[in-house]
Scaffold this motif. Structure first.
Motif, short mmCIF file in Angstrom:
data_model
loop_
_atom_site.label_atom_id
_atom_site.label_comp_id
_atom_site.label_asym_id
_atom_site.label_seq_id
_atom_site.Cartn_x
_atom_site.Cartn_y
_atom_site.Cartn_z
N THR A 32 0.83 -1.20 0.00
CA THR A 32 0.00 0.00 0.00
C THR A 32 0.86 1.26 0.00
O THR A 32 2.01 1.24 0.45
CB THR A 32 -0.92 0.03 1.24
N HIS A 34 0.35 5.70 0.53
CA HIS A 34 -0.49 6.88 0.79
C HIS A 34 0.07 8.03 -0.03
O HIS A 34 1.28 8.26 -0.05
CB HIS A 34 -0.47 7.23 2.28
N ALA A 73 -1.09 2.72 5.44
CA ALA A 73 -0.12 2.62 4.35
C ALA A 73 1.23 2.08 4.79
O ALA A 73 1.72 2.38 5.88
CB ALA A 73 0.08 3.99 3.72
#
Length: 170
Positions: A32, A34, A73
């Motif tokens: 992930t 951000h 994240a």
């Protein structure tokens, strides 16, 4: 038939650990990212928001990463538009501007939750330096083209460049 089996075995069991597919270009330890809204030193409105939107779309379409909220994240990709210029590139003999170029320069950092710089093109660690990228686009007002369209072209090119820099460095 035996020769074909030998060739297949050699291809599958070669000396290196080869992988296939676009996901192998990216770090397997991250899932992930951000992407906060990019800041902008320009007086032109919404450039940072437009660049952020383009980068998020590019990450979602080209990488195995999922763009998530900051608390979930594995990494953070942030940046700032540090230079935005517009200049004449073509004039007629009466000094009327016929072609204009716009250029955007961006400072980008991609950092893991552990503080590791992820966007680095050198085997020598330089510390928390940002990666600088620049793109330009030309437009011709007499042909009905606008500054906003040229800026969007430069923004889309920058988004492709930034996501391209997220690939694993060999």
């Amino acid at each position: 038939m035996l020769a074909l089996a030998a060739v297949m075995l050699a291809a599958v069991g070669g000396c290196a650990n080869y992988q296939i597919g676009h996901t192998t270009l990216f770090r397997p330890d991250l899932r992930t990212v951000h992407v906060p809204v990019f800041e902008s030193d320009s007086f032109r409105r919404n450039l940072g928001e437009r660049l952020t939107e383009s980068i998020v779309k590019e990450i979602e379409s080209r990488t195995p990463y999922k763009v998530v909220d900051s608390s979930d994240a594995d990494s953070i990709l942030n940046g700032r538009i540090v230079v935005e210029t517009k200049r004449a590139v073509a004039e007629n003999r009466n000094d009327d501007v016929r072609g204009i170029e716009t250029e955007l320069t961006v400072e980008v950092r991609w950092i893991s939750r552990r503080g590791e710089m992820l966007m680095q093109r050198s085997s020598i660690p330089f510390g928390p330096l940002a990666t600088m990228m620049s793109e330009d686009a030309q437009f011709f007002p007499e042909a009905g083209q606008s500054l906003a369209l040229a800026q969007q072209n430069a923004i889309d090119k920058l988004a492709r460049d930034i996501v391209g820099q997220m690939e694993i460095w060999w």
